[in-house]
Design an enzyme around this catalytic site. Structure first.
Site, mmCIF file in Angstrom:
data_model
loop_
_atom_site.group_PDB
_atom_site.id
_atom_site.type_symbol
_atom_site.label_atom_id
_atom_site.label_comp_id
_atom_site.label_asym_id
_atom_site.label_seq_id
_atom_site.Cartn_x
_atom_site.Cartn_y
_atom_site.Cartn_z
ATOM 1 N N SER A 30 59.542 30.460 40.174
ATOM 2 C CA SER A 30 58.459 31.490 40.358
ATOM 3 C C SER A 30 58.858 32.898 39.616
ATOM 4 C CB SER A 30 58.297 31.634 41.808
ATOM 5 O OG SER A 30 59.324 32.332 42.253
ATOM 6 N N ASN A 116 63.247 33.707 52.765
ATOM 7 C CA ASN A 116 61.975 33.637 53.672
ATOM 8 C C ASN A 116 61.726 35.212 54.151
ATOM 9 O OD1 ASN A 116 61.991 31.069 52.916
ATOM 10 N ND2 ASN A 116 62.318 30.224 55.060
ATOM 11 N N HIS A 162 13.122 43.013 46.173
ATOM 12 C CA HIS A 162 12.598 41.669 45.678
ATOM 13 C C HIS A 162 12.523 41.798 44.195
ATOM 14 C CE1 HIS A 162 11.525 40.234 49.785
ATOM 15 N NE2 HIS A 162 11.130 41.494 49.881
ATOM 16 N N SER A 289 26.137 41.603 18.285
ATOM 17 C CA SER A 289 26.144 40.185 18.131
ATOM 18 C C SER A 289 26.349 39.988 16.659
ATOM 19 C CB SER A 289 24.749 39.722 18.331
ATOM 20 O OG SER A 289 24.292 38.624 17.671
ATOM 21 N N LYS A 295 21.367 43.834 18.160
ATOM 22 C CA LYS A 295 22.021 43.905 19.630
ATOM 23 C C LYS A 295 22.976 44.980 20.020
ATOM 24 C CE LYS A 295 20.868 41.255 22.036
ATOM 25 N NZ LYS A 295 21.144 39.974 22.577
ATOM 26 N N ASN A 297 25.068 44.798 23.519
ATOM 27 C CA ASN A 297 25.132 44.022 24.780
ATOM 28 C C ASN A 297 26.124 44.662 25.612
ATOM 29 O OD1 ASN A 297 23.449 42.032 23.721
ATOM 30 N ND2 ASN A 297 25.304 40.865 22.752
ATOM 31 N N GLU A 302 29.082 42.962 32.047
ATOM 32 C CA GLU A 302 28.789 41.579 32.315
ATOM 33 C C GLU A 302 30.120 41.054 32.532
ATOM 34 O OE1 GLU A 302 25.359 39.691 29.458
ATOM 35 O OE2 GLU A 302 26.958 40.875 28.410
ATOM 36 N N LYS A 337 51.405 34.085 45.648
ATOM 37 C CA LYS A 337 51.541 35.433 44.768
ATOM 38 C C LYS A 337 50.470 35.553 43.672
ATOM 39 C CE LYS A 337 56.364 35.412 46.299
ATOM 40 N NZ LYS A 337 55.769 33.831 46.813
HETATM 41 N N1 ARG Z 1 60.292 32.098 45.792
HETATM 42 C C1 ARG Z 1 60.014 31.695 47.222
HETATM 43 C C2 ARG Z 1 58.692 31.998 47.610
HETATM 44 O O1 ARG Z 1 58.182 32.867 46.736
HETATM 45 C C3 ARG Z 1 61.082 32.331 47.987
HETATM 46 C C4 ARG Z 1 61.124 31.781 49.206
HETATM 47 C C5 ARG Z 1 62.001 30.634 49.074
HETATM 48 N N2 ARG Z 1 62.281 30.140 50.312
HETATM 49 C C6 ARG Z 1 62.769 28.626 50.372
HETATM 50 N N3 ARG Z 1 62.882 28.324 51.454
HETATM 51 N N4 ARG Z 1 62.675 27.786 49.455
HETATM 52 O O2 ARG Z 1 58.280 31.481 48.393
#
Ligand code: ARG
Length: 472
Positions: A30, A116, A162, A289, A295, A297, A302, A337
């Site tokens: 991640s 965590n 409307h 365009s 044009k 636009n 948009e 995330k």
């Molecule tokens: N990269 C993990 C997340 O964003 C961090 C938490 C990882 N915890 C675990 N028990 N593997 O959720």
């Protein structure tokens, strides 16, 4: 032996003999997106190390070494020379391992914490900053609306229901409607900030720790405090590591701003069409365009309208992500995330583009005047005229309906119908009835709170300007 086979995974590799497969690393990493949490992760580690030293779980000298190491790593990240390694999964392990390589004492840093509660804390800090930043962008948006309203204080346009012409309104009143929405949006982000202001650190992986930590100390260090400066901490370790309400609240607040911006975009797009021709967009926020040379636009608006769909999608993703998860942490939650990072980034851009486009928008006053000159827009005021003469509203409405019909079939504008014909429809209509067809009078009469008289609008703009310029 084990360490060699699974050498990268010093954090959890102890019970493993084999390395994760290449594919597992690909799906598991991640750091390619959570590197954005680096500064928060370092702040959390600083506070945690200080607390560990405070309660005697590490030596003061060990704490100093860790803090110094964190400083060095923060610097490297800021300078863009820190090497992120996807094999180390996430931002937390990348930083911790680089730190341990620098200062061996850092192998004590993870005492009494889990990724965590660490990631939950990092994210709460991120939400606080993101909310503050979006509130500032919303303020700029409000100021752009006020600016456009003031610069065109004499412009009156038809208001629509409307998408049919309904009643005349000053352009400023229309813009102030959006300001109301943006003010509520700011309120929403300030609520997100309040909800984020609770420290989950110390919840451990799920059930806290047996070690004598000081949760209040950490919360205070990280600024999770109330107005009196007292620390605020989460009250249940299981909830703290698996709760994602804030993510949903934040994404939802973003999606709601997106809806408002999308409707504003749609109004402006209509106004800039040849059919309306109420306004011209600044060239800098339009495109041409490749085929049709004439044009111009409204692509900026948009795209804002289009991106608002994405913000709604992000909220949906988060709700769906959490919906079936048993307590507590599941790795699914790593997918929490990207939606909020995306909503934040896109919304910041959308707000800036919308604010600048509005600032450069030119109103075509003559064209607005012509549209608003339609006497039918004041048909309701004729009803009110009759009501003041004692005619029941329902009956008055019917009478004016007949006048409108007569105007339509005879091709004579409503305000120019001959008095004799008008009076043959209802004798209570006097010769002075045409005085109703004054735009100035019609607006002036709507002078209660929330109504579009120029007096009301001016006082609202003054109040808002005083409120927002004082913050700047
Ligand atoms: N990269 C993990 C997340 O964003 C961090 C938490 C990882 N915890 C675990 N028990 N593997 O959720």
């Amino acid at each position: 032996q084990t360490m060699r086979k699974n050498s990268k995974q010093v954090t959890w590799g102890g019970r493993f003999e084999e390395k994760p497969s290449e594919l597992m690393m690909q799906i598991g990493e991640s750091v390619s997106f959570d590197y954005q949490l680096a500064s928060y992760d370092i702040a959390v580690s600083r506070a945690h190390a200080s607390m560990l030293s405070e309660v005697g779980l590490i030596e003061a000298s060990e704490c100093d070494a860790i803090l110094e190491g964190l400083q060095a790593i923060a610097q490297k990240i800021e300078q863009g020379v820190f090497e992120w390694d996807p094999q180390l999964e996430d931002v937390h392990m990348n930083i911790e391992q680089a730190l341990t390589a620098l200062v061996p004492e850092a192998s004590k840093l993870h005492t009494a914490r889990s990724r965590n509660d660490q990631v939950a804390t990092d994210m709460r800090l991120w939400f606080k900053d993101a909310s503050v930043s979006l509130i500032a962008d919303l303020e700029s948006m409000v100021l752009s609306c006020l600016q456009l309203a003031e610069a065109n204080s004499s412009v009156v346009i038809p208001g629509y229901t409307h998408l049919q012409r309904a009643q005349p309104v000053p352009l400023a009143h229309h813009l102030l409607a959006y300001v109301e929405m943006f003010l509520r949006d700011m309120q929403r982000f300030s609520q997100v900030w309040d909800s984020a202001n609770v420290c989950p650190l110390g919840s451990g992986a799920i059930a806290g720790t047996t070690l004598p930590i000081d949760r209040l100390f950490v919360a205070k260090q990280l600024g999770f405090v109330d107005e009196k400066g007292d620390p605020i901490v989460t009250q249940n370790s299981m909830d703290a590591v698996s709760d994602r309400d804030l993510f949903i609240d934040f994404a939802n607040a973003c999606a709601t701003v997106g809806l408002h911006l999308s409707r504003l975009s749609e109004d402006c797009i209509l106004w800039c069409s040849a059919e309306f021709a109420f306004a011209q967009l600044p060239e800098a926020f339009t495109t041409g365009s490749s085929l049709m040379p004439q044009k111009k636009n409204p692509d900026g608006f948009e795209l804002i309208r289009g991106k608002s769909a994405r913000l709604i999608g992000n909220t949906q993703s988060l709700c769906t992500l959490v919906k079936g998860l048993p307590l507590t942490y599941n790795r699914d939650l790593q997918e929490d995330k990207t939606p909020v990072f995306d909503s934040f980034q896109e919304l910041s851009l959308m707000l800036r583009v919308a604010a600048e486009t509005l600032s450069g928008m030119q109103m075509n006053e003559a064209r607005c005047q012509a549209s608003v000159a339609d006497p039918l827009l004041l048909a309701t005021d004729v009803v009110d005229y009759l009501v003041l003469k004692g005619v029941a509203f329902r009956e008055a409405h019917h009478i004016v309906g007949s006048l409108v019909k007569l105007s339509e079939t005879s091709g004579v504008p409503l305000n120019e119908l001959p008095l004799s014909e008008v009076q043959s429809i209802d004798s209570r209509i006097d010769a002075d009835w045409t005085s109703v067809f004054s735009l100035e009078k019609a607006l002036k009469a709507r002078n209660q709170i929330g109504m579009p008289s120029l007096e009301q609008i001016r006082s609202q703009i003054e109040t808002l300007k005083a409120r927002f310029s004082s913050d700047h």
